[in-house]
Design a protein around this motif. Structure first.
Motif, PDB file in Angstrom:
ATOM      1  N   GLY A 234       0.805  -1.216   0.000  1.00 18.15           N
ATOM      2  CA  GLY A 234       0.000   0.000   0.000  1.00 18.15           C
ATOM      3  C   GLY A 234       0.833   1.258   0.000  1.00 18.15           C
ATOM      4  O   GLY A 234       0.451   2.279   0.543  1.00 18.15           O
ATOM      5  N   THR A 235       2.019   1.169  -0.606  1.00 17.27           N
ATOM      6  CA  THR A 235       2.877   2.344  -0.548  1.00 17.27           C
ATOM      7  C   THR A 235       3.738   2.479  -1.792  1.00 17.27           C
ATOM      8  O   THR A 235       3.816   1.562  -2.603  1.00 17.27           O
ATOM      9  N   VAL A 236       4.353   3.642  -1.906  1.00 20.99           N
ATOM     10  CA  VAL A 236       5.284   3.897  -2.997  1.00 20.99           C
ATOM     11  C   VAL A 236       6.666   3.450  -2.531  1.00 20.99           C
ATOM     12  O   VAL A 236       7.025   3.652  -1.381  1.00 20.99           O
ATOM     13  N   LEU A 237       7.411   2.842  -3.415  1.00 24.32           N
ATOM     14  CA  LEU A 237       8.737   2.373  -3.045  1.00 24.32           C
ATOM     15  C   LEU A 237       9.829   3.154  -3.778  1.00 24.32           C
ATOM     16  O   LEU A 237       9.633   3.552  -4.929  1.00 24.32           O
ATOM     17  N   ALA A 238      10.946   3.332  -3.079  1.00 22.90           N
ATOM     18  CA  ALA A 238      12.133   3.886  -3.725  1.00 22.90           C
ATOM     19  C   ALA A 238      12.710   2.805  -4.635  1.00 22.90           C
ATOM     20  O   ALA A 238      12.523   1.612  -4.380  1.00 22.90           O
ATOM     21  N   ASN A 239      13.418   3.214  -5.683  1.00 23.35           N
ATOM     22  CA  ASN A 239      14.057   2.223  -6.557  1.00 23.35           C
ATOM     23  C   ASN A 239      14.940   1.292  -5.748  1.00 23.35           C
ATOM     24  O   ASN A 239      15.085   0.118  -6.074  1.00 23.35           O
ATOM     25  N   VAL A 246      10.635  -6.809  -7.666  1.00 14.98           N
ATOM     26  CA  VAL A 246       9.677  -6.960  -6.571  1.00 14.98           C
ATOM     27  C   VAL A 246      10.186  -6.221  -5.341  1.00 14.98           C
ATOM     28  O   VAL A 246      11.366  -5.893  -5.244  1.00 14.98           O
ATOM     29  N   SER A 247       9.283  -5.979  -4.395  1.00 13.09           N
ATOM     30  CA  SER A 247       9.675  -5.206  -3.222  1.00 13.09           C
ATOM     31  C   SER A 247      10.690  -5.984  -2.401  1.00 13.09           C
ATOM     32  O   SER A 247      10.591  -7.205  -2.265  1.00 13.09           O
ATOM     33  N   GLU A 248      11.652  -5.245  -1.848  1.00 15.58           N
ATOM     34  CA  GLU A 248      12.686  -5.877  -1.046  1.00 15.58           C
ATOM     35  C   GLU A 248      12.056  -6.505   0.200  1.00 15.58           C
ATOM     36  O   GLU A 248      12.385  -7.618   0.585  1.00 15.58           O
ATOM     37  N   HIS A 252       6.860  -8.418  -2.936  1.00 20.11           N
ATOM     38  CA  HIS A 252       5.576  -8.194  -3.610  1.00 20.11           C
ATOM     39  C   HIS A 252       5.771  -7.516  -4.966  1.00 20.11           C
ATOM     40  O   HIS A 252       6.783  -6.886  -5.212  1.00 20.11           O
ATOM     41  N   THR A 253       4.759  -7.657  -5.796  1.00 18.18           N
ATOM     42  CA  THR A 253       4.787  -7.036  -7.124  1.00 18.18           C
ATOM     43  C   THR A 253       4.782  -5.518  -7.001  1.00 18.18           C
ATOM     44  O   THR A 253       4.158  -4.958  -6.108  1.00 18.18           O
ATOM     45  N   VAL A 254       5.501  -4.900  -7.924  1.00 22.20           N
ATOM     46  CA  VAL A 254       5.549  -3.439  -7.962  1.00 22.20           C
ATOM     47  C   VAL A 254       5.117  -3.002  -9.360  1.00 22.20           C
ATOM     48  O   VAL A 254       5.570  -3.571 -10.345  1.00 22.20           O
ATOM     49  N   VAL A 255       4.223  -2.034  -9.429  1.00 25.22           N
ATOM     50  CA  VAL A 255       3.847  -1.506 -10.746  1.00 25.22           C
ATOM     51  C   VAL A 255       4.048  -0.002 -10.762  1.00 25.22           C
ATOM     52  O   VAL A 255       4.074   0.638  -9.718  1.00 25.22           O
ATOM     53  N   ARG A 359       5.164  -3.193 -15.435  1.00 20.54           N
ATOM     54  CA  ARG A 359       5.809  -4.018 -14.428  1.00 20.54           C
ATOM     55  C   ARG A 359       7.331  -3.908 -14.488  1.00 20.54           C
ATOM     56  O   ARG A 359       8.012  -4.410 -13.617  1.00 20.54           O
ATOM     57  N   ARG A 360       7.828  -3.287 -15.538  1.00 21.74           N
ATOM     58  CA  ARG A 360       9.288  -3.162 -15.630  1.00 21.74           C
ATOM     59  C   ARG A 360       9.721  -1.778 -15.175  1.00 21.74           C
ATOM     60  O   ARG A 360       9.085  -0.785 -15.526  1.00 21.74           O
ATOM     61  N   SER A 361      10.820  -1.718 -14.433  1.00 18.10           N
ATOM     62  CA  SER A 361      11.307  -0.419 -13.978  1.00 18.10           C
ATOM     63  C   SER A 361      11.956   0.313 -15.144  1.00 18.10           C
ATOM     64  O   SER A 361      12.353  -0.297 -16.126  1.00 18.10           O
ATOM     65  N   GLU A 362      12.052   1.628 -14.973  1.00 16.24           N
ATOM     66  CA  GLU A 362      12.680   2.435 -16.020  1.00 16.24           C
ATOM     67  C   GLU A 362      14.102   1.978 -16.291  1.00 16.24           C
ATOM     68  O   GLU A 362      14.538   1.889 -17.424  1.00 16.24           O
TER      69      GLU A 362
END
Length: 1039
Positions: A234-239, A246-248, A252-255, A359-362
């Motif tokens: 439920g939050t924004v993640l730093a790269n 996925v989240s460290e 979890h999945t990150v979009v 689903r892919r990071s920049e």
RNA sequence: GCUCGGAUGGUGGAAUUGGUAGACACGUUGGACUUAAAAUCCAAUGACCAUUGCGGUCGUGCGGGUUCAAGUCCCGCUCCGAGUACCA
């Protein structure tokens, strides 16, 4: 330190000396900088030395952190000796993610842990003997400090950027312009989709509409930006918090998703940030990094009509000359138009692709050049000059955040376009004369390349074709010349608790600023530091987080009525907010900080930082943002300077030497031995070498075999057979050993000595999970919980080493406190400098410390021939003679002054430490104890090793401290040489040397050299072709 | 991928403008002192060959080039590190 429990009786009692002088400095406020009004007589010139803002982490300092601090401290002390009023402050960048993460885990308020961390940092810093002026300390998380961070935010909100004047101006000026002439003429930096309006329109707008329009111009504004959203957390993640997509935490999945956030219009300052670099004394590489980051490129912005649609695609290109080579257009999958123009037949494919791309990071998308992916939208644009249809594709190699998010693809002139066209079978028209583009694109931009197949551009060189193409496109309204910057506006919102709250409340969803006089808006209390269940930032949990516009107070959320009580902003500011202006806060003294960032007198006196030392990892973040804010505050008359840091030195990272023990891992179901067996590295190393020959080894009762059941009779195996059998004696008759049977496991470097031997009992003490472990020693003995540790039969247990980044998780952290305890702060300071050039990364090796420590002992001895035992309470017994120094000693001294002074100016601290060593070695040899020599030497060394220098200075009979004593002056006359040892080379190879007078002419030198019998021997009777003589340097005889 | 760095003995590193490669330290080895250890002091220590001594060959990540002379300058690579926009 490992195994260290030594108590030496030493004449040089660094512990006592360092404690005494640290107390003395604190008591006398020796390093307190003066303000201009503090001078009664002739004022000293100011000099400002600053370290990059430390974040007080829970792990405390390791020996890598003080590297830059020691360098800056040496420089600051040197400047004090040279007659400057030095400002050398320190403070804490105390907002940040780690404290918040810790709060989430433990429920402790981040303010509490931060306070504790700061206390620990301070203790550690104090032990190293820095000459900081602590009276000016700042902390970004202190409301007295962030009041002004909020104030600056408001100033940015109340400003716009006048492009014509290249200056930020008050928003009230812009409103006046809108009232008199609308927005069509004004050259203001604004959002790309800002509509045009007239003065009449403006006047007709409602207040909310006006506000909506102004947001397009304000230097901080609300906009939709993409973030890494993790639905599960439920939050924004730093790269940083995303590992392999996925989240460290939790995996979890990150979009990527769009979110309304505050942004800073740093792009308005791009040109000034670029040109301002010219006047800075920064390393070329750092300037280059910033230049590339800003990424100025000159080209054209083109508009493509979309067939059967009202929409236009805008695309920036640096190669308008290749306009006739366009064979498709690629949009970023996130591009706004994608959903509008995709045809029904292509919809499914496009949707799938867009979802996958999200689903892919920049970074992943940028780094991946091998896989070419994309989907046709079904739509066509129209070529502005030929009217031919151009297919519109989407591809994830195009980034939405870069330029317009659309690429005009010219496969003959760009490799990525070429790859894409080839992959999807799109035509590759050639617009270059006589160039083969069938295999790869032709990217050369020089004018010798002639354009072909391009109508009116045919035959022109690239550089002539560019303006001509722009002209033609401009004529039909399809494009214009444009300067593009890679630098994008900076997102300024964070969905975090531990940061500065925005001084913002919302009326009809429009942001309003809290009046300056009601600042600071303090961070509210929350019961948990996590985002809310419906995904709002942690401040969404605060129950008292509404703004009452009548009482101008924070009130309970229940009172929100959207009439006089409004909701407050839930995001907080990013880490770089507080660190972008802190350098100016130090200029003012604590008791004079309430009314302003700092007084005008203070700002005008100190101006900006003369020397800034910090890591190069800040090259494109902190160092760009603080330049941006400085320029802005300068525009708005707050600051007298427009650059924060005049000179900058990057310190390299100190790396750690990690230690690994090897755990035997039973594999293939054949081993049933517990997982808790560790094997000495000598053995692992040898056996691994063998394994490279055999792949794997089977151990049976009747011998050792390779995988084909052949007996192995290698020397090593025979040697280790008893050990192998021992390891597996625990029951198995058939064992398999392979490369991966030995797992390296990090162990703490504090339980390993310099010969890489492990202190097993020490390890068990700090790591209980090893208490039941079994260790196979180098002599093959088993060491376990049952065998008496005292009954060890001389076998060692060794570890392997590897150089890695110093970090807590790698257990390779060396703590400066321990070093100070064993060797003293002066040794630590000297050693950190001695390790190598300040800008270079280098591994830390504690073993080397004894070298500089010995040097300090020798230095001490030079002053005190026979010091009494300090443990007996004896005073230092200095043996100084008032006789003048010998010619030799004067030469040594002045050689040292010259070199060390030059080294400090060049920031070559490692070589000055060597120079001191040479100097002390020579003076010891000369048995020098002359005051004329030893007094200047104490001053020379005091920036490096201040404690011992103070003690020696006192021993020399001075009652005032050494820190402001004038720096010794170099005198050339003591170094005058009249002869030089010349290397005599033959064909560039040195064969022997000759001492020759420096008065000799070239011809005389040649004559003497040629007459020498060694020369004749080398020549073997031949006549040399040429004799090269560089007087004072070299003789080279070419045969 | 892109941008910016880096690579010299067993180790950290030194080397002015292209001019004696390995300063200064660590480590190692040998020696002195000591009952012993520590501390301290002295000597040797790039590799290889030769050796009674003199000496010789190679050598600054790899491959080329420029020059009387290249760790240093030029061209082409390899490997390692940092940054890559929400770690600070």
């Amino acid at each position: 330190m490992p195994f260290a429990n030594k108590h030496f009786i030493m004449a040089y009692d660094f512990k006592r000396i360092e404690q005494d002088w640290q107390k003395y400095w604190a008591k006398h406020q020796t390093f307190k900088a003066k303000q201009p009004q503090d001078f009664s007589g002739e004022p000293k010139p100011p000099f400002y030395v600053l370290d990059m803002f430390p974040y007080p982490s829970g792990a405390g300092l390791h020996v890598g952190h003080p590297l830059g601090y020691i360098a800056s401290d040496i420089y600051a002390r040197y400047k004090r000796h040279s007659g400057y009023n030095v400002l050398h402050p320190q403070g804490y960048d105390s907002f940040g993610l780690p404290a918040e993460q810790y709060a989430i885990q433990t429920g402790q308020h981040p303010a509490k842990t931060t306070e504790a961390n700061i206390k620990r940092y301070r203790e550690q810093l104090d032990k190293i003997g820095f000459s900081f002026d602590w009276s000016r300390e700042v902390r970004t998380s202190d409301p007295k400090y962030y009041k002004w961070t909020q104030w600056i935010f408001i100033q940015l909100f109340e400003s716009w950027y006048d492009e014509a004047a290249q200056k930020s101006k008050p928003i009230s000026d812009l409103i006046q312009i809108f009232e008199s002439e609308g927005n069509s003429e004004v050259q203001a930096v604004c959002d790309g989709d800002t509509p045009e309006f007239s003065a009449e329109d403006w006047k007709a707008f409602s207040d909310d509409e006006k506000e909506q329009h102004l947001l397009n111009y304000r230097l901080t504004y609300l906009a939709e930006t993409e973030v890494n959203w993790c639905p599960a957390l439920g939050t924004v993640l730093a790269n940083d918090e995303i590992v392999n997509g996925v989240s460290e935490r939790g995996g979890h999945t990150v979009v990527r998703k769009k979110m309304k956030q505050w942004s800073m219009r740093i792009s308005a300052f791009a040109e000034r940030l670029l040109s301002g670099l010219d006047d800075l004394d920064w390393s070329e590489s750092l300037k280059e990094t910033q230049k590339n980051w800003i990424g100025k490129s000159v080209g054209a912005q083109l508009k493509f009509k979309i067939q059967n649609s009202k929409f236009l695609i805008e695309a920036f290109t640096t190669r308008p000359d290749t306009i006739f080579g366009v064979s498709f257009i690629t949009l970023a999958p996130e591009h706004d138009l994608v959903s509008q123009i995709t045809t029904p037949e292509q919809k499914e494919a496009v949707d799938t692709y867009v979802k996958a791309a999200a689903r892919r990071s920049e970074r992943e998308r940028m780094a991946d050049v091998k896989s070419i992916t994309g989907v046709f939208t079904g739509a066509f644009a129209e070529h502005p000059l030929t009217q031919k249809p151009i297919p519109i594709w989407i591809g994830d190699y195009v980034l939405a955040s870069y330029g317009t998010g659309a690429v005009m693809a010219v496969p003959c002139g760009d490799q990525r376009d070429h790859d894409f066209a080839k992959h999807f079978g799109i035509p590759i028209p050639n617009v270059f004369q006589g160039i083969d583009i069938s295999e790869e694109a032709y990217t050369d931009k020089t004018n010798t390349t002639k354009i072909a197949n391009s109508d009116f551009l045919d035959g022109l060189g690239v550089l002539e074709a560019i303006p001509k193409a722009i002209e033609a496109l401009a004529d039909i309204g399809a494009g214009d010349k444009k300067i593009n910057y890679r630098l994008r506006d900076a997102v300024f919102s964070r969905q975090r608790y531990w940061g500065e709250p925005f001084p913002v409340y919302y009326v009809n969803d429009l942001p309003k600023m809290i009046a300056e006089k009601h600042l600071p808006l303090k961070l509210p209390e929350v019961e948990k530091y996590l985002p809310t269940e419906d995904g709002a930032p942690p401040l969404g949990r605060a129950t008292e987080w509404a703004w009452d516009t009548e009482t101008n107070q924070v009130v309970s959320n229940d009172k929100i009525d959207h009439k006089s009580v409004f909701p407050l902003e839930l995001n907080t500011m990013p880490g770089w907010a507080g660190s972008s202006w802190y350098l100016f806060r130090y200029m003012e003294e604590q008791n004079n900080r309430d009314q302003h960032i700092a007084s005008d007198e203070a700002l005008n006196y100190w101006k900006n930082v003369d020397l800034y030392i910090g890591g190069s990892e800040h090259a494109t973040g902190h160092l760009l943002y603080s330049r941006f804010w400085t320029k802005f505050l300068n525009d708005r008359g707050v600051l007298p300077v427009d650059e924060p840091f005049k000179k900058l030195i990057n310190q390299g990272m100190i790396l750690g030497e990690s230690a690994f023990v090897y755990r035997y891992k039973a594999s293939g179901g054949e081993g049933r031995i517990g997982e808790n067996i560790y094997i000495t590295y000598d053995f692992v190393k040898s056996i691994k070498e063998e394994l490279s020959k055999f792949e794997n080894i089977f151990i049976r009762e009747n011998g050792i075999f390779d995988k084909n059941n052949n007996i192995i009779d290698s020397e090593i195996i025979i040697k280790y057979t008893p050990i192998l059998k021992k390891i597996f004696s625990l029951g198995q008759s058939n064992m398999l050993i392979m490369e991966r049977s030995f797992d390296p496991i990090h162990v703490d470097v504090s339980v390993v000595n310099t010969s890489n031997q492990l202190d097993i009992e020490g390890l068990k003490k700090i790591k209980p999970e090893f208490s039941e472990a079994k260790f196979i020693l180098s002599n093959g003995e088993l060491y376990d919980a049952n065998s008496s540790p005292l009954g060890r039969s001389g076998g060692d247990f060794t570890v392997s080493r590897e150089v890695e980044k110093m970090s807590k998780s790698k257990f390779n952290v060396v703590n400066p406190d321990d070093v100070c305890e064993e060797y003293g702060a002066d040794s630590l300071r000297l050693y950190e400098m001695f390790l190598g050039p300040i800008e270079q990364a280098k591994p830390w090796n504690t073993a080397g410390l004894s070298g500089v420590h010995n040097f300090l002992k020798k230095l001490w001895k030079l002053y005190s021939q026979a010091s009494p035992d300090p443990s007996q309470g004896g005073e230092s017994d200095f043996q100084i003679s008032d006789e003048p120094g010998s010619k030799e000693s004067l030469k040594t001294l002045h050689k040292t002054i010259k070199k060390v002074t030059q080294d400090i100016e060049d920031f070559s601290f490692n070589t000055s430490v060597s120079t001191f060593m040479i100097c002390v070695n020579e003076l010891t040899q000369q048995k020098c104890n002359s005051r004329e020599i030893l007094e200047p030497l104490a001053i020379l060394i005091s920036p490096y090793a201040p404690h011992i220098a103070e003690e020696l200075w006192e021993g020399l009979g001075h009652s005032e401290g050494i820190s402001e004593v004038a720096y010794p002056k170099f005198e050339e006359k003591y170094l005058k040489e009249d002869s030089k040892t010349y290397p005599i080379s033959f064909n560039g190879k040195m064969r022997f040397t000759m001492d020759l007078s420096l008065d000799l002419s070239k011809d005389e030198i040649e004559e003497i050299v040629m007459a020498d019998e060694r020369t004749q021997k080398q020549l073997e009777g031949k006549t040399p072709k040429k004799v090269i003589i560089v007087p004072g340097k070299i003789v080279n005889i070419v045969g």
